[in-house]
Design an enzyme around this catalytic site. Structure first.
Site: not given
Length: 255
Positions: A48, A79, A202, A204
């Site tokens: 976030e 991100c 993402h 990961e």
């Protein structure tokens, strides 16, 4: 051996460290400015972005992060990390958020919508495939994802995504449904500028470690000729997927 730092304020830092471990490289959690002195490269994970920015401000990390970027050390933002690295961000919450900057682009925060509008898509990645081999596409995981709207002349686009959306004329302030038109639009979702790498998705959260390998090569190239080169045990980091005998091999410390 140089370590890869992973900013560990919030978000998917554990997943990045696990992906590095699969490549035989040790990632270390970074939470304080002084810890940046122990690493030669840095990953800023997804999460976030507003919360991460507040925590970074609380720990007085922004000056150290900006200096890290200015020194030319490799940094990869995924991100929320992309938002951190952008020189300009739009679509932010009231009051905005502090940015690290360095990446000559304009990013739209939460371009793809809210959490329930998260999605996965196969992204054409010709540059990644040419350097790392494997499929010509990559499984992009988009979670409340940003998108890059504009890039500067020094920025290399590595991946984009075609979206169908109701968009307003950029010069219009009217937001009634009657004024909206259906259009196709390509938005940029992965870029590189020098030693900065950024992805709106993402990597990961997938089993495909090619983006991590690509970043490790960036870090190794940046440190070439120094005693702190990053080489994974048993992992080929050669440019043509052939073993390289000209680089030293180090054994990483596993968690």
């Amino acid at each position: 051996m140089a370590l890869v730092g992973v900013l560990a304020l919030q978000g998917s830092f554990n997943e990045h460290i696990a992906a590095l471990r699969r490549l035989g490289v040790k990632g270390v959690e970074i939470r304080k400015p002084a810890q940046l002195d122990s690493v030669a490269s840095l990953i800023i994970p997804g999460g976030e972005s507003t919360t991460m920015a507040k925590l970074a401000e609380y720990h007085n990390l922004f000056p150290a992060l900006r200096e890290f970027v200015k020194m030319g050390k490799p940094v990869w933002g995924t991100c929320a990390g992309l938002i951190f690295l952008a020189n300009k961000a739009v679509g932010q919450k009231t009051g905005g958020q502090e940015l690290v900057g360095g990446l000559d682009c304009t990013v739209h925060r939460n371009f793809f919508g809210s959490q329930i509008q998260s999605f996965e898509a196969e992204l054409p990645v010709p540059e990644l495939a040419s350097k790392e081999g494997g499929p010509e596409t990559f499984p992009g995981v988009f979670i409340r994802a940003p998108a890059i709207l504009e890039v500067g002349p020094e920025v290399q686009v590595l991946a984009d995504y075609l979206v169908l959306s109701d968009v307003l004329d950029s010069n219009s302030t009217i937001e009634s449904p009657e004024e909206k038109i259906q259009s196709e639009k390509k938005v940029i979702v992965a870029v590189r500028q020098g030693n900065l790498l950024a992805t709106a998705f993402h990597p990961e959260l997938t089993a495909d470690t090619r983006w991590h390998s690509y970043f490790l090569k960036m870090a190794n190239d940046a440190a070439e000729g120094a005693s702190t080169s990053i080489i994974a045990v048993g992992v080929d980091l050669g440019s043509n997927n052939q073993p390289r005998n000209d680089l030293p091999i180090y054994r990483s410390i596993k968690n």
